[in-house]
Scaffold this active site. Structure first.
Site, PDB file in Angstrom:
ATOM      1  N   ARG A 154       8.439-134.846 -46.643  1.00 21.87           N
ATOM      2  CA  ARG A 154       8.790-133.265 -46.645  1.00 21.87           C
ATOM      3  C   ARG A 154       9.597-132.980 -47.661  1.00 21.87           C
ATOM      4  O   ARG A 154      10.678-133.724 -47.967  1.00 21.87           O
ATOM      5  CB  ARG A 154       8.674-132.504 -45.235  1.00 21.87           C
ATOM      6  CG  ARG A 154       7.565-132.669 -44.307  1.00 21.87           C
ATOM      7  CD  ARG A 154       7.489-132.215 -42.883  1.00 21.87           C
ATOM      8  NE  ARG A 154       8.179-133.272 -41.811  1.00 21.87           N
ATOM      9  CZ  ARG A 154       7.780-133.091 -40.677  1.00 21.87           C
ATOM     10  NH1 ARG A 154       7.426-131.986 -40.212  1.00 21.87           N
ATOM     11  NH2 ARG A 154       8.342-133.802 -39.812  1.00 21.87           N
ATOM     12  N   TYR A 186     -10.123-122.053 -23.652  1.00 19.27           N
ATOM     13  CA  TYR A 186      -9.877-122.280 -22.157  1.00 19.27           C
ATOM     14  C   TYR A 186      -9.147-120.996 -21.644  1.00 19.27           C
ATOM     15  O   TYR A 186      -9.165-120.671 -20.499  1.00 19.27           O
ATOM     16  CB  TYR A 186      -8.837-123.490 -22.057  1.00 19.27           C
ATOM     17  CG  TYR A 186      -9.672-124.902 -21.976  1.00 19.27           C
ATOM     18  CD1 TYR A 186     -10.190-125.191 -23.095  1.00 19.27           C
ATOM     19  CD2 TYR A 186     -10.024-125.160 -20.658  1.00 19.27           C
ATOM     20  CE1 TYR A 186     -11.180-126.567 -22.982  1.00 19.27           C
ATOM     21  CE2 TYR A 186     -10.692-126.539 -20.501  1.00 19.27           C
ATOM     22  CZ  TYR A 186     -11.293-126.955 -21.598  1.00 19.27           C
ATOM     23  OH  TYR A 186     -12.007-128.187 -21.918  1.00 19.27           O
ATOM     24  N   PHE A 233      10.259-135.565 -34.626  1.00 19.24           N
ATOM     25  CA  PHE A 233      11.377-134.659 -35.093  1.00 19.24           C
ATOM     26  C   PHE A 233      11.544-133.474 -34.090  1.00 19.24           C
ATOM     27  O   PHE A 233      12.704-133.346 -33.670  1.00 19.24           O
ATOM     28  CB  PHE A 233      11.232-134.231 -36.452  1.00 19.24           C
ATOM     29  CG  PHE A 233      11.850-132.722 -36.926  1.00 19.24           C
ATOM     30  CD1 PHE A 233      13.375-132.884 -36.658  1.00 19.24           C
ATOM     31  CD2 PHE A 233      11.185-131.501 -37.596  1.00 19.24           C
ATOM     32  CE1 PHE A 233      13.803-131.660 -37.322  1.00 19.24           C
ATOM     33  CE2 PHE A 233      11.824-130.768 -38.086  1.00 19.24           C
ATOM     34  CZ  PHE A 233      13.300-130.581 -37.843  1.00 19.24           C
ATOM     35  N   THR A 262      10.058-126.211 -40.709  1.00 18.64           N
ATOM     36  CA  THR A 262      11.193-126.547 -39.741  1.00 18.64           C
ATOM     37  C   THR A 262      11.939-127.605 -40.394  1.00 18.64           C
ATOM     38  O   THR A 262      11.322-128.756 -40.891  1.00 18.64           O
ATOM     39  CB  THR A 262      10.893-126.478 -38.378  1.00 18.64           C
ATOM     40  OG1 THR A 262      10.247-125.149 -37.964  1.00 18.64           O
ATOM     41  CG2 THR A 262      12.068-126.909 -37.560  1.00 18.64           C
ATOM     42  N   TYR A 310      -5.684-131.713 -41.374  1.00 22.93           N
ATOM     43  CA  TYR A 310      -4.368-131.128 -40.554  1.00 22.93           C
ATOM     44  C   TYR A 310      -4.901-129.541 -40.405  1.00 22.93           C
ATOM     45  O   TYR A 310      -5.036-129.023 -39.219  1.00 22.93           O
ATOM     46  CB  TYR A 310      -3.035-131.063 -41.373  1.00 22.93           C
ATOM     47  CG  TYR A 310      -1.999-130.454 -40.763  1.00 22.93           C
ATOM     48  CD1 TYR A 310      -1.571-131.355 -39.702  1.00 22.93           C
ATOM     49  CD2 TYR A 310      -1.092-129.502 -41.221  1.00 22.93           C
ATOM     50  CE1 TYR A 310      -0.253-130.696 -38.980  1.00 22.93           C
ATOM     51  CE2 TYR A 310      -0.352-128.982 -40.789  1.00 22.93           C
ATOM     52  CZ  TYR A 310       0.562-129.784 -39.694  1.00 22.93           C
ATOM     53  OH  TYR A 310       1.379-129.137 -38.945  1.00 22.93           O
ATOM     54  N   THR A 324       4.171-141.189 -36.015  1.00 18.27           N
ATOM     55  CA  THR A 324       5.104-141.087 -37.013  1.00 18.27           C
ATOM     56  C   THR A 324       6.498-140.732 -36.378  1.00 18.27           C
ATOM     57  O   THR A 324       7.397-140.302 -37.099  1.00 18.27           O
ATOM     58  CB  THR A 324       4.769-139.445 -37.607  1.00 18.27           C
ATOM     59  OG1 THR A 324       4.502-138.541 -36.727  1.00 18.27           O
ATOM     60  CG2 THR A 324       3.408-139.788 -38.348  1.00 18.27           C
TER      61      THR A 324
HETATM   62  P1  NAD Z   1       6.779-135.437 -36.495  1.00 21.32           P
HETATM   63  O1  NAD Z   1       5.805-136.381 -37.152  1.00 21.32           O
HETATM   64  O2  NAD Z   1       8.204-135.930 -36.617  1.00 21.32           O
HETATM   65  O3  NAD Z   1       6.234-135.760 -34.794  1.00 21.32           O
HETATM   66  C1  NAD Z   1       5.044-135.833 -34.351  1.00 21.32           C
HETATM   67  C2  NAD Z   1       5.163-136.725 -33.290  1.00 21.32           C
HETATM   68  O4  NAD Z   1       3.681-136.969 -32.594  1.00 21.32           O
HETATM   69  C3  NAD Z   1       5.510-138.219 -33.620  1.00 21.32           C
HETATM   70  O5  NAD Z   1       6.535-138.806 -32.543  1.00 21.32           O
HETATM   71  C4  NAD Z   1       4.452-138.947 -33.348  1.00 21.32           C
HETATM   72  O6  NAD Z   1       4.474-140.438 -33.112  1.00 21.32           O
HETATM   73  C5  NAD Z   1       3.323-138.300 -32.414  1.00 21.32           C
HETATM   74  N1  NAD Z   1       1.951-138.499 -32.311  1.00 21.32           N
HETATM   75  C6  NAD Z   1       1.185-138.254 -33.504  1.00 21.32           C
HETATM   76  N2  NAD Z   1       0.074-138.458 -33.229  1.00 21.32           N
HETATM   77  C7  NAD Z   1       0.103-138.879 -32.012  1.00 21.32           C
HETATM   78  C8  NAD Z   1      -1.159-139.221 -30.911  1.00 21.32           C
HETATM   79  N3  NAD Z   1      -2.333-139.237 -31.421  1.00 21.32           N
HETATM   80  N4  NAD Z   1      -0.598-139.415 -29.704  1.00 21.32           N
HETATM   81  C9  NAD Z   1       0.655-139.276 -29.179  1.00 21.32           C
HETATM   82  N5  NAD Z   1       1.642-139.029 -30.083  1.00 21.32           N
HETATM   83  C10 NAD Z   1       1.154-138.740 -31.458  1.00 21.32           C
HETATM   84  O7  NAD Z   1       6.393-134.130 -36.561  1.00 21.32           O
HETATM   85  P2  NAD Z   1       7.122-132.619 -36.120  1.00 21.32           P
HETATM   86  O8  NAD Z   1       7.623-132.209 -37.462  1.00 21.32           O
HETATM   87  O9  NAD Z   1       8.125-133.000 -35.184  1.00 21.32           O
HETATM   88  O10 NAD Z   1       6.100-131.844 -35.645  1.00 21.32           O
HETATM   89  C11 NAD Z   1       5.661-131.623 -34.316  1.00 21.32           C
HETATM   90  C12 NAD Z   1       4.574-130.839 -34.081  1.00 21.32           C
HETATM   91  O11 NAD Z   1       4.753-129.472 -34.647  1.00 21.32           O
HETATM   92  C13 NAD Z   1       3.289-131.086 -34.854  1.00 21.32           C
HETATM   93  O12 NAD Z   1       2.183-130.933 -34.047  1.00 21.32           O
HETATM   94  C14 NAD Z   1       3.288-130.326 -36.116  1.00 21.32           C
HETATM   95  O13 NAD Z   1       1.895-129.970 -36.584  1.00 21.32           O
HETATM   96  C15 NAD Z   1       4.000-129.043 -35.530  1.00 21.32           C
HETATM   97  N6  NAD Z   1       4.462-128.255 -36.561  1.00 21.32           N
HETATM   98  C16 NAD Z   1       5.512-128.688 -37.254  1.00 21.32           C
HETATM   99  C17 NAD Z   1       6.264-128.144 -38.477  1.00 21.32           C
HETATM  100  C18 NAD Z   1       7.422-128.576 -39.002  1.00 21.32           C
HETATM  101  O14 NAD Z   1       7.913-127.869 -39.962  1.00 21.32           O
HETATM  102  N7  NAD Z   1       7.978-129.478 -38.781  1.00 21.32           N
HETATM  103  C19 NAD Z   1       5.616-126.916 -38.909  1.00 21.32           C
HETATM  104  C20 NAD Z   1       4.531-126.656 -38.489  1.00 21.32           C
HETATM  105  C21 NAD Z   1       3.913-127.292 -37.248  1.00 21.32           C
HETATM  106  N1  UDP Z   2       7.419-130.412 -52.456  1.00 23.45           N
HETATM  107  C1  UDP Z   2       8.087-130.880 -53.719  1.00 23.45           C
HETATM  108  N2  UDP Z   2       8.793-131.994 -53.858  1.00 23.45           N
HETATM  109  C2  UDP Z   2       8.941-132.841 -52.997  1.00 23.45           C
HETATM  110  C3  UDP Z   2       8.153-132.688 -51.711  1.00 23.45           C
HETATM  111  C4  UDP Z   2       7.316-131.269 -51.348  1.00 23.45           C
HETATM  112  O1  UDP Z   2       8.042-129.970 -54.670  1.00 23.45           O
HETATM  113  O2  UDP Z   2       9.368-134.157 -52.942  1.00 23.45           O
HETATM  114  C5  UDP Z   2       6.872-129.162 -52.177  1.00 23.45           C
HETATM  115  C6  UDP Z   2       5.487-129.265 -51.910  1.00 23.45           C
HETATM  116  O3  UDP Z   2       4.593-129.505 -52.767  1.00 23.45           O
HETATM  117  C7  UDP Z   2       5.442-127.727 -51.245  1.00 23.45           C
HETATM  118  C8  UDP Z   2       6.561-127.622 -50.443  1.00 23.45           C
HETATM  119  O4  UDP Z   2       7.569-128.534 -51.243  1.00 23.45           O
HETATM  120  O5  UDP Z   2       4.990-126.755 -52.133  1.00 23.45           O
HETATM  121  C9  UDP Z   2       6.981-128.040 -49.200  1.00 23.45           C
HETATM  122  O6  UDP Z   2       6.352-129.161 -49.058  1.00 23.45           O
HETATM  123  P1  UDP Z   2       6.353-129.959 -47.377  1.00 23.45           P
HETATM  124  O7  UDP Z   2       5.678-131.282 -47.926  1.00 23.45           O
HETATM  125  O8  UDP Z   2       7.619-130.152 -46.978  1.00 23.45           O
HETATM  126  O9  UDP Z   2       5.369-129.035 -46.490  1.00 23.45           O
HETATM  127  P2  UDP Z   2       4.161-127.886 -46.614  1.00 23.45           P
HETATM  128  O10 UDP Z   2       5.149-126.852 -46.512  1.00 23.45           O
HETATM  129  O11 UDP Z   2       3.570-128.151 -47.925  1.00 23.45           O
HETATM  130  O12 UDP Z   2       3.417-128.158 -45.531  1.00 23.45           O
END
Ligand code: NAD
Ligand code: UDP
Length: 313
Positions: A187, A160, A11, A176, A146, A35
Site C-alpha cells: 500500500r 439478512y 493491521f 487507513t 475485491y 496477509t
Molecule cells: P490486513 O490484510 O492487514 O488484514 C486482513 C486480515 O484478514 C489478515 O490478518 C488476514 O490473514 C485475514 N484473512 C484474510 N483472508 C482470510 C480468511 N479467508 N480467513 C481468515 N482470515 C483471513 O488488512 P486490513 O487493512 O487490516 O483490512 C481489514 C479489513 O478492512 C478488510 O476487510 C479490508 O477490506 C477492510 N478495509 C481496509 C482498509 C484499509 O485502508 N486498511 C480500507 C478499506 C477496507
Molecule cells: N501508489 C503509488 N505507489 C505505490 C503504491 C501505491 O503511487 O508504491 C498509488 C496507487 O496507484 C493508488 C494510491 O497510491 O493510486 C493508493 O494505493 P493503495 O495501494 O494504498 O490503495 P488503494 O487506495 O488504491 O486501494
C-alpha cells in the site's frame, strides 16, 4: 462483552483487538494468517485473547456461542495482496460473510459490523463520495475480485437485515494507515515510508495526481467501535475515513521531507482502474456516531514512521 474479530491478526484487526482487550472484553480472533501476522497480536497475549486459526470461507462459526459483537474484517485489503490472492479474496468476502450471517441468524452472534470499503465506489464520478452513491465499478477487471466481493458482502448483509431483521451494520472504510501495516504489503503509505527510510526510489504509479484521503488507525478503530456499540443503527451503511484529501505526489513529498530522505521520486506504470480521486463525505458518521477523525496526517505519519523505523533498522 464477548467480541469476535475475523481478520484480527491483520493491521486494523490487531488494533481493534487491543482496543477491546483494554476494555476488559473477551476477544476471539479468527484468522488464517493469509496477509496477517501473529506478531501483531503477540504483545497482547492474555487470558482474554483466543486465536482460532481458520479460513472464514470454510469455517461456519457454529461451535461458537454468546458472541455480543462481531467484526467481519477477514479479507486481503492491499491491491497487491488481493491481486495475488483473487479467489481467496472473493471467497472470504462471499462465503465468509455468509457464514457470519448464518451464525447471526441462529443467535450465536448478536450483532455484526461488516468491513466494507471505499472501493465499492470504484473510480467515482461523484466527489466526495456519499453513502447513497452507487459507484462506478468495473465488474471484470483486475480490482474486481475485491470491489465486487465487497459489494456482494454488503448485499449479503443487507439481505439478512431486510429478510431476517438481523442486526448488521456496514462500515465503508477509506484508506487507513498506521503501525502494524506489513512492510511489504504494497500500500502507498507503507511503500513510501519504507522506501524513504531506506533511501530507495519512491515509486509513484501514474502521474501522482490521483487523490486519496488518509485516516489514522486509532480514529478508524474509534469509528468502528461506535458503529458497533451504538444502538438503533441496524442496517445502516456509514463511511469511515478522514476527509483530508491529498494527491499521491503530495504524500510522497510529505513523507520524503518528514523522513529527511535522499530518495528520488520516480514514476511507474499505473494499474488498471486505479481510482482517480477519493474522499469520504462523513456527514452521516458525524450525525449518527458523533464521530470525526482527530489525528492529523502529520501526527499519524510521525507515529507510523517511528513504527517502520523500529522494524527496518
Ligand atoms: P490486513 O490484510 O492487514 O488484514 C486482513 C486480515 O484478514 C489478515 O490478518 C488476514 O490473514 C485475514 N484473512 C484474510 N483472508 C482470510 C480468511 N479467508 N480467513 C481468515 N482470515 C483471513 O488488512 P486490513 O487493512 O487490516 O483490512 C481489514 C479489513 O478492512 C478488510 O476487510 C479490508 O477490506 C477492510 N478495509 C481496509 C482498509 C484499509 O485502508 N486498511 C480500507 C478499506 C477496507
Ligand atoms: N501508489 C503509488 N505507489 C505505490 C503504491 C501505491 O503511487 O508504491 C498509488 C496507487 O496507484 C493508488 C494510491 O497510491 O493510486 C493508493 O494505493 P493503495 O495501494 O494504498 O490503495 P488503494 O487506495 O488504491 O486501494
Amino acid at each position: 462483552m464477548k467480541i469476535l474479530i475475523t481478520g484480527g491478526a491483520g493491521f486494523i484487526g490487531s488494533h481493534l483487538s487491543k482496543f477491546h482487550l483494554s476494555k476488559g472484553d473477551e476477544v476471539l480472533v479468527v484468522d488464517n494468517f493469509l496477509t496477517g501476522n501473529q506478531d501483531n497480536l503477540g504483545h497482547l497475549a492474555s487470558q482474554n485473547l483466543k486465536i482460532i486459526n481458520r479460513d472464514v470461507s470454510k469455517y461456519d462459526f457454529m461451535d461458537l456461542s454468546d458472541i455480543d459483537y462481531a467484526y467481519s474484517l477477514a479479507s486481503p485489503a492491499s491491491p497487491v495482496q488481493y491481486k495475488k490472492y483473487p479467489i481467496e479474496t472473493m471467497l472470504a468476502n462471499s462465503q465468509g460473510t455468509f457464514h457470519l450471517m448464518e451464525a447471526l441468524k441462529q443467535n450465536k452472534i448478536k450483532r455484526v459490523v461488516i468491513a466494507s470499503t471505499s472501493e465499492v465506489y470504484g473510480d467515482p464520478l461523484e466527489h466526495p463520495q456519499v453513502e447513497t452513491y452507487f459507484g462506478n465499478v468495473n465488474p471484470a477487471g483486475e480490482r474486481s475480485c475485491y470491489d465486487e466481493s465487497k459489494r456482494f458482502s454488503e448485499a449479503m448483509g443487507m439481505t439478512y437485515f431486510m429478510k431476517y431483521k438481523a442486526d448488521i451494520r456496514i462500515a465503508r472504510i477509506f484508506n487507513t494507515y498506521g503501525p502494524n501495516m506489513e512492510l511489504n504489503d504494497g500500500r502507498v503509505v507503507s511503500n513510501f515510508i519504507t522506501q524513504a527510510l531506506q533511501n530507495k526510489d519512491i515509486t509513484i504509479y501514474g502521474n501522482g495526481k490521483q487523490t486519496r484521503s488518509f485516516c489514522y488507525v486509532s480514529d478508524l478503530v474509534e469509528g468502528l467501535s461506535l458503529l458497533q456499540e451504538t444502538d438503533g443503527l441496524s442496517g445502516e451503511i456509514i463511511n469511515l475515513g478522514n476527509p483530508t484529501e491529498k494527491t499521491v505526489f503530495e504524500l510522497a513529498t510529505i513523507i520524503k521531507k518528514m523522513v529527511l530522505s535522499n530518495s528520488e521520486i520516480i514514476f511507474k506504470e499505473i494499474g488498471a482502474d486505479d481510482p482517480k480521486k477519493r474522499r469520504p463525505d462523513i456527514t452521516k458518521a458525524v450525525n449518527l456516531l458523533k464521530w470525526e477523525p482527530k489525528v492529523s496526517l502529520e501526527d499519524g505519519l510521525n507515529k507510523t514512521i517511528d513504527y517502520f523505523r523500529s522494524k527496518i533498522v
